[in-house]
Design an enzyme around this catalytic site. Sequence first.
Site, mmCIF file in Angstrom:
data_model
loop_
_atom_site.group_PDB
_atom_site.id
_atom_site.type_symbol
_atom_site.label_atom_id
_atom_site.label_comp_id
_atom_site.label_asym_id
_atom_site.label_seq_id
_atom_site.Cartn_x
_atom_site.Cartn_y
_atom_site.Cartn_z
ATOM 1 C CE LYS A 109 -18.056 28.647 -84.747
ATOM 2 N NZ LYS A 109 -16.675 28.276 -84.965
ATOM 3 C CE LYS B 143 -23.358 22.663 -83.899
ATOM 4 N NZ LYS B 143 -22.797 23.468 -82.842
#
Length: 296
Positions: free
Chosen positions: A171, A246
């Site tokens: 991911k 992030k």
Amino acid sequence: MTRIAFVGLGNMGGPMAENLIKNGHSLTVYDLNHAAVEKLVDLGAKSADTAKSAITNAQVVISMLPNGSIVKSLYTGKTGLVNHLSKDVLVIDSSTIAADDARTVAQACKSKGISMIDAPVSGGTAAAQAGTLTFICGGEKEDYEKAKPILQCMGKNIFHAGSSGAGQVAKICNNMLLAIHMIGTSEALNMGVKQGLKADVLSQIMKASSGNNWSLQVYNPFPDVMPNVPSSNDYQGGFMVNLMSKDLGLAQELASKSHSPIPLGSAAAQLYELHKYNGAGMKDFSSILQMLQDKS
Ligand code: NAD
């Protein structure tokens, strides 16, 4: 019908939970945001006042939360859910977090005999609504197979990337690439428009040419080229700059650990960090175009 506890009903978790209800599952939901809970209750979910009460009688627990420290504090430690889950429960965490954090949670679950997979998603809010997300799973093959029928209610492509944490690694690789092509697409569109081209015409040309990519196909950053994307809605909804920032931080950690050069990934991280500190943290990540545009 499976009894599912769902924690985290934001831009992604909300529509994912909705699709589980549409597929006939029984949901108990929990979020710090009461309005998000109420929306799901209107669609048939039961609400819970705490995460702990949401998991009572659950066969599956799904979390969709902003970051790793929130996920770790939900499951682990003295007050963590691992102390209250029964052994036959399957935990699916779909948040995007560090692979090491996912492994920490999986290990805490395993120490109590509970199965857990990391299952971060790709596709954005439109795919979450349409039930066409890509799920990228890490964990035991057997647990992945158990999770699959549930994930298929929310997604179209379900992958087993490998052992615990592997879903998160894949991911993060994907999101670093997403940031790079979103910035590249924004640079190309801004330059073309400044040279007098129409953003929609240039987009059509690049989509049919070698510059084609996902940002151009389904998430054009230029306002009013596409309906129903955040750029045509003042960059509201979608995938926040804070979250992209992030993810790029996680990519940098992964790069350091694996001694992998990521010059473009690092540049993307810096650009999103700057955009965030310029006040765009809550906007969709396609708003990076605005950082390139003339301010006058
Ligand atoms: P969001 O901020 O819209 O939603 C997060 C939700 O979690 C909020 O409703 C918040 O109230 C809730 N929450 C926070 N702390 C909580 C706690 N302790 N207990 C219960 N609820 C809590 O974020 P999002 O866009 O839905 O993203 C969620 C995750 O999915 C993130 O990890 C993100 O990186 C990832 N992701 C997002 C997208 C996207 O397009 N938005 C796409 C893929 C993956």
